[in-house]
Write an enzyme that holds these catalytic residues in place. Structure first.
Site, PDB file in Angstrom:
ATOM      1  N   THR A  61       0.786  -1.045   0.175  1.00  0.00           N
ATOM      2  CA  THR A  61       0.194   0.041   0.063  1.00  0.00           C
ATOM      3  C   THR A  61       0.731   1.097   0.116  1.00  0.00           C
ATOM      4  O   THR A  61       0.501   2.272  -0.533  1.00  0.00           O
ATOM      5  CB  THR A  61      -0.924  -0.174   1.216  1.00  0.00           C
ATOM      6  OG1 THR A  61      -1.578  -1.303   1.089  1.00  0.00           O
ATOM      7  CG2 THR A  61      -2.066   1.353   1.147  1.00  0.00           C
ATOM      8  N   TYR A 149       6.034 -11.920   4.579  1.00  0.00           N
ATOM      9  CA  TYR A 149       4.713 -11.729   3.837  1.00  0.00           C
ATOM     10  C   TYR A 149       4.555 -12.393   2.688  1.00  0.00           C
ATOM     11  O   TYR A 149       5.163 -12.486   1.706  1.00  0.00           O
ATOM     12  CB  TYR A 149       5.111  -9.908   3.557  1.00  0.00           C
ATOM     13  CG  TYR A 149       3.992  -9.313   3.079  1.00  0.00           C
ATOM     14  CD1 TYR A 149       2.806  -9.673   2.928  1.00  0.00           C
ATOM     15  CD2 TYR A 149       4.083  -8.014   2.291  1.00  0.00           C
ATOM     16  CE1 TYR A 149       1.564  -8.975   2.518  1.00  0.00           C
ATOM     17  CE2 TYR A 149       3.082  -7.337   1.679  1.00  0.00           C
ATOM     18  CZ  TYR A 149       1.862  -7.782   1.843  1.00  0.00           C
ATOM     19  OH  TYR A 149       0.850  -7.155   1.138  1.00  0.00           O
ATOM     20  N   LYS A 179       3.028 -12.414   7.906  1.00  0.00           N
ATOM     21  CA  LYS A 179       1.524 -11.810   7.382  1.00  0.00           C
ATOM     22  C   LYS A 179       1.082 -12.750   6.177  1.00  0.00           C
ATOM     23  O   LYS A 179       1.726 -12.482   4.945  1.00  0.00           O
ATOM     24  CB  LYS A 179       1.910 -10.440   6.842  1.00  0.00           C
ATOM     25  CG  LYS A 179       0.684  -9.486   6.323  1.00  0.00           C
ATOM     26  CD  LYS A 179       1.237  -8.163   6.103  1.00  0.00           C
ATOM     27  CE  LYS A 179       0.219  -7.314   5.522  1.00  0.00           C
ATOM     28  NZ  LYS A 179      -0.697  -7.677   4.216  1.00  0.00           N
TER      29      LYS A 179
END
Length: 341
Positions: A61, A149, A179
């Site tokens: 993001t 991640y 994550k």
């Protein structure tokens, strides 16, 4: 809260306190495309005021892919200077090679970050042994706690699809968290079952099914693109921590009423690219999200913007943010009154 670094030996989930609701922060850019440092500082202060439990910077993001190396370092430095000692700051160090990722990780350590995060290298479609070797090299380059991640939408590889790979990654010395942003919820659930006794798992828990998993099986938090749902998700996680199921259900239903109308199950946006959609919504809310940077384009279609605005209003988010602002103003007025001003 900052993270204590540990010299020597293997870390695990108990060496960090990472939990709850974290925004994956967008990086604000000006309309001309420059890094907007003032807006970035304002956004970090907003997150602190909202009571989030941690912040991830330079993640997907955060548009790491369109920043220069110098910009990525500057974004990390500002985040640490604004939030250090208040909430954990994790710096995304995703890159196409281990050497590049290590350079960003070492800078993050020098800047005072609480940890680092990386996806597998994008574009190259690494296999299980490639992924393990990459994470072994990058996670051991500093003493910072490390978060793996899993982001199949961004790198075209799903770590959770390889039997036993999550467990092997969890066994790496500095890995304390994963994550898992696979679009396959059952695979995410498998990650919780497989490794949550050893590492913290951030996944998809902001719905009724996720609440059941958190209360009975395990899991630690969500890292949410932009953190726009903080007014609902922060109290949700605090209710979960308190074991208050009824309150948690109420908060998570409110969050779902927002997120399910903007983000699809595969993490694509309903009205456009997720980051462009996020920044359009933040602009409507008066939040300092800034502009997207090419190759992303802003959402300008009036019908799509109207639809986004309707979601923000109908979900109750606009009202919640207005109430929070009034409460904050009342607290300031009260403080000034006590000081005799």
């Amino acid at each position: 809260m900052t993270t204590t670094l540990i010299s020597g030996g293997s870390m695990d989930r108990d060496d960090v306190t990472w939990h709850g609701y974290w925004p994956a922060a967008p990086t604000p850019f000006t309309s001309e495309g420059g890094l907007d440092e003032d807006a970035w500082r304002a956004l970090l202060r907003l997150y602190a005021a909202q009571g989030v439990h941690g912040v991830l910077v330079n993640g997907s993001t955060g548009e790491w892919f369109s920043q220069s190396a110098a910009e990525r370092r500057r974004v990390a430095e500002i985040a640490v200077s604004e939030l250090s000692g208040r909430v954990p700051v994790i710096v995304g160090v995703t890159a196409y090679t281990a050497e590049e990722a290590i350079g960003f990780a070492r800078h993050a350590a020098e800047a005072g970050a609480d940890g680092v995060l990386a996806t597998p290298p994008p574009y190259v479609h690494p296999g299980p042994e490639d992924i393990l070797a990459f994470y072994r090299q990058v996670s051991s380059a500093t003493e910072l706690p490390f978060m793996v991640y899993n982001w199949p939408r961004g790198v075209a590889v799903d770590i959770s699809a390889h039997a036993g790979l999550m467990s092997r990654l969890a066994d790496l010395d500095n890995v304390v968290a994963i994550k898992d942003s696979t679009g396959d919820w059952l695979r995410m659930l498998g990650t919780v079952e497989e490794v949550s006794d050893r590492v913290r798992v951030f996944g998809s828990f902001l719905h009724r099914r996720g609440l059941a998993v958190l209360l009975e099986l395990g899991g630690d938090g969500n890292i949410d693109g932009g953190g726009m749902g903080a007014p609902f998700a922060v109290p949700y996680y605090e209710a979960v921590a308190a074991g208050d199921r009824e309150a948690a259900r109420g908060w998570v239903d409110r969050y779902a009423g927002l997120s399910s109308r903007l983000i699809n199950p595969d993490y694509s946006g309903v009205y456009g690219a997720p980051i462009a959609q996020l920044k359009a919504a933040m602009a409507m809310l008066g939040q300092p999200g800034g502009h997207v940077r090419p190759p992303l384009l802003p959402i300008t279609d009036p019908k799509r913007l109207d639809a986004i605005g309707a979601v923000l209003k109908e979900s109750g988010l606009v009202e919640a943010l207005s109430r929070d602002a009034r409460d904050a103003g009342d607290a300031v007025d009260a403080a000034l009154g006590r000081a005799g001003r």
